[in-house]
Design a protein around this motif. Sequence first.
Motif, mmCIF file in Angstrom:
data_model
loop_
_atom_site.group_PDB
_atom_site.id
_atom_site.type_symbol
_atom_site.label_atom_id
_atom_site.label_comp_id
_atom_site.label_asym_id
_atom_site.label_seq_id
_atom_site.Cartn_x
_atom_site.Cartn_y
_atom_site.Cartn_z
ATOM 1 N N LEU A 3 0.833 -1.204 0.000
ATOM 2 C CA LEU A 3 0.000 0.000 0.000
ATOM 3 C C LEU A 3 0.874 1.264 0.000
ATOM 4 C CD1 LEU A 3 -2.726 1.503 0.343
ATOM 5 C CD2 LEU A 3 -2.401 1.243 2.800
ATOM 6 N N VAL A 4 1.902 1.264 0.824
ATOM 7 C CA VAL A 4 2.809 2.414 0.910
ATOM 8 C C VAL A 4 3.504 2.628 -0.430
ATOM 9 C CG1 VAL A 4 4.903 3.298 1.991
ATOM 10 C CG2 VAL A 4 3.155 2.183 3.384
ATOM 11 N N LEU A 5 4.009 1.576 -1.032
ATOM 12 C CA LEU A 5 4.702 1.700 -2.315
ATOM 13 C C LEU A 5 3.764 2.203 -3.412
ATOM 14 C CD1 LEU A 5 7.002 -1.439 -2.259
ATOM 15 C CD2 LEU A 5 7.680 0.959 -2.083
ATOM 16 N N SER A 12 5.509 12.436 -9.263
ATOM 17 C CA SER A 12 5.211 13.830 -8.904
ATOM 18 C C SER A 12 5.121 14.031 -7.389
ATOM 19 C CB SER A 12 3.898 14.265 -9.545
ATOM 20 O OG SER A 12 2.841 13.448 -9.080
ATOM 21 N N ARG A 13 5.137 12.949 -6.655
ATOM 22 C CA ARG A 13 5.011 13.041 -5.196
ATOM 23 C C ARG A 13 6.369 13.164 -4.519
ATOM 24 N NH1 ARG A 13 0.114 8.886 -3.990
ATOM 25 N NH2 ARG A 13 -1.472 10.253 -4.866
ATOM 26 N N LEU A 14 6.417 14.035 -3.518
ATOM 27 C CA LEU A 14 7.599 14.128 -2.662
ATOM 28 C C LEU A 14 7.414 13.164 -1.505
ATOM 29 C CD1 LEU A 14 8.146 17.974 -2.522
ATOM 30 C CD2 LEU A 14 9.320 16.300 -3.939
ATOM 31 N N ILE A 15 8.515 12.647 -0.991
ATOM 32 C CA ILE A 15 8.460 11.652 0.078
ATOM 33 C C ILE A 15 9.173 12.194 1.300
ATOM 34 C CG2 ILE A 15 9.111 9.312 0.743
ATOM 35 C CD1 ILE A 15 9.161 8.664 -2.320
ATOM 36 N N LEU A 16 8.525 12.100 2.425
ATOM 37 C CA LEU A 16 9.130 12.470 3.703
ATOM 38 C C LEU A 16 9.406 11.169 4.442
ATOM 39 C CD1 LEU A 16 9.958 14.516 5.868
ATOM 40 C CD2 LEU A 16 7.578 14.515 6.645
ATOM 41 N N CYS A 17 10.682 10.905 4.695
ATOM 42 C CA CYS A 17 11.092 9.658 5.335
ATOM 43 C C CYS A 17 11.655 9.967 6.727
ATOM 44 C CB CYS A 17 12.150 8.965 4.471
ATOM 45 S SG CYS A 17 12.749 7.412 5.147
ATOM 46 N N LEU A 18 10.959 9.550 7.757
ATOM 47 C CA LEU A 18 11.404 9.751 9.139
ATOM 48 C C LEU A 18 12.152 8.510 9.596
ATOM 49 C CD1 LEU A 18 8.114 11.221 10.600
ATOM 50 C CD2 LEU A 18 10.138 12.469 9.878
ATOM 51 N N GLU A 19 13.362 8.739 10.156
ATOM 52 C CA GLU A 19 14.188 7.621 10.606
ATOM 53 C C GLU A 19 14.673 7.843 12.030
ATOM 54 O OE1 GLU A 19 16.363 6.127 6.607
ATOM 55 O OE2 GLU A 19 17.399 7.657 7.734
ATOM 56 N N ASP A 20 14.696 6.783 12.772
ATOM 57 C CA ASP A 20 15.293 6.785 14.109
ATOM 58 C C ASP A 20 16.809 6.720 13.924
ATOM 59 O OD1 ASP A 20 16.249 6.178 16.625
ATOM 60 O OD2 ASP A 20 14.665 4.746 17.060
ATOM 61 N N THR A 21 17.553 7.539 14.617
ATOM 62 C CA THR A 21 19.012 7.571 14.439
ATOM 63 C C THR A 21 19.736 6.424 15.129
ATOM 64 O OG1 THR A 21 19.266 9.014 16.348
ATOM 65 C CG2 THR A 21 19.126 10.071 14.189
ATOM 66 N N SER A 22 19.018 5.528 15.762
ATOM 67 C CA SER A 22 19.688 4.481 16.534
ATOM 68 C C SER A 22 20.596 3.595 15.687
ATOM 69 C CB SER A 22 18.669 3.625 17.286
ATOM 70 O OG SER A 22 17.804 2.997 16.371
ATOM 71 N N ASP A 23 20.240 3.368 14.431
ATOM 72 C CA ASP A 23 21.100 2.536 13.588
ATOM 73 C C ASP A 23 20.860 2.867 12.117
ATOM 74 O OD1 ASP A 23 22.680 0.653 12.380
ATOM 75 O OD2 ASP A 23 21.927 -1.017 13.561
ATOM 76 N N ALA A 25 22.392 1.778 9.540
ATOM 77 C CA ALA A 25 22.511 0.622 8.653
ATOM 78 C C ALA A 25 21.204 -0.162 8.556
ATOM 79 C CB ALA A 25 23.630 -0.290 9.126
ATOM 80 N N LEU A 26 20.370 -0.080 9.576
ATOM 81 C CA LEU A 26 19.114 -0.837 9.595
ATOM 82 C C LEU A 26 17.907 0.087 9.474
ATOM 83 C CD1 LEU A 26 19.988 -3.335 12.457
ATOM 84 C CD2 LEU A 26 20.023 -3.762 10.002
ATOM 85 N N ALA A 27 17.976 1.039 8.596
ATOM 86 C CA ALA A 27 16.882 1.992 8.421
ATOM 87 C C ALA A 27 15.774 1.350 7.586
ATOM 88 C CB ALA A 27 17.401 3.253 7.764
ATOM 89 N N HIS A 28 14.805 0.777 8.260
ATOM 90 C CA HIS A 28 13.734 0.047 7.579
ATOM 91 C C HIS A 28 12.866 0.959 6.717
ATOM 92 C CE1 HIS A 28 14.848 -3.518 9.741
ATOM 93 N NE2 HIS A 28 14.765 -2.862 10.882
ATOM 94 N N THR A 29 12.588 2.165 7.206
ATOM 95 C CA THR A 29 11.761 3.073 6.418
ATOM 96 C C THR A 29 12.469 3.468 5.128
ATOM 97 O OG1 THR A 29 12.573 4.935 7.736
ATOM 98 C CG2 THR A 29 10.451 4.018 8.349
ATOM 99 N N ARG A 30 13.769 3.733 5.212
ATOM 100 C CA ARG A 30 14.522 4.103 4.016
ATOM 101 C C ARG A 30 14.557 2.944 3.027
ATOM 102 N NH1 ARG A 30 20.001 4.133 4.693
ATOM 103 N NH2 ARG A 30 19.639 5.183 6.667
ATOM 104 N N ALA A 31 14.626 1.721 3.517
ATOM 105 C CA ALA A 31 14.646 0.557 2.635
ATOM 106 C C ALA A 31 13.374 0.484 1.797
ATOM 107 C CB ALA A 31 14.819 -0.721 3.457
ATOM 108 N N VAL A 32 12.255 0.850 2.374
ATOM 109 C CA VAL A 32 10.989 0.861 1.633
ATOM 110 C C VAL A 32 10.969 2.038 0.653
ATOM 111 C CG1 VAL A 32 8.485 1.120 1.828
ATOM 112 C CG2 VAL A 32 9.717 -0.314 3.456
ATOM 113 N N VAL A 33 11.378 3.198 1.114
ATOM 114 C CA VAL A 33 11.375 4.393 0.269
ATOM 115 C C VAL A 33 12.263 4.199 -0.950
ATOM 116 C CG1 VAL A 33 12.093 6.818 0.176
ATOM 117 C CG2 VAL A 33 10.735 5.991 2.102
#
Length: 80
Positions: A3-5, A12-23, A25-33
Amino acid sequence: EELVLRELAPSSRLILCLEDTSDWALAHTRAVVVKADPHLSRTVLVATKLDAKLAQFAMAEDLHRLLHPRDLALRHPRLL
């Protein structure tokens, strides 16, 4: 994730990707984006919870490593 993808698909859409700085290398939200925007050319990355991480830094080099993550730079060299 499907659904997100679908919502991120129009170029034409801009994407806002919020990430926790804890790691970085394991940025799950960025992996989807990255699936929708491989070069992150229409994505704004926002790192959250940095204040909670500051106490873990003993040296300036530790903070530099967090703010200039090698893994992120290798995957997206034009980003930083």
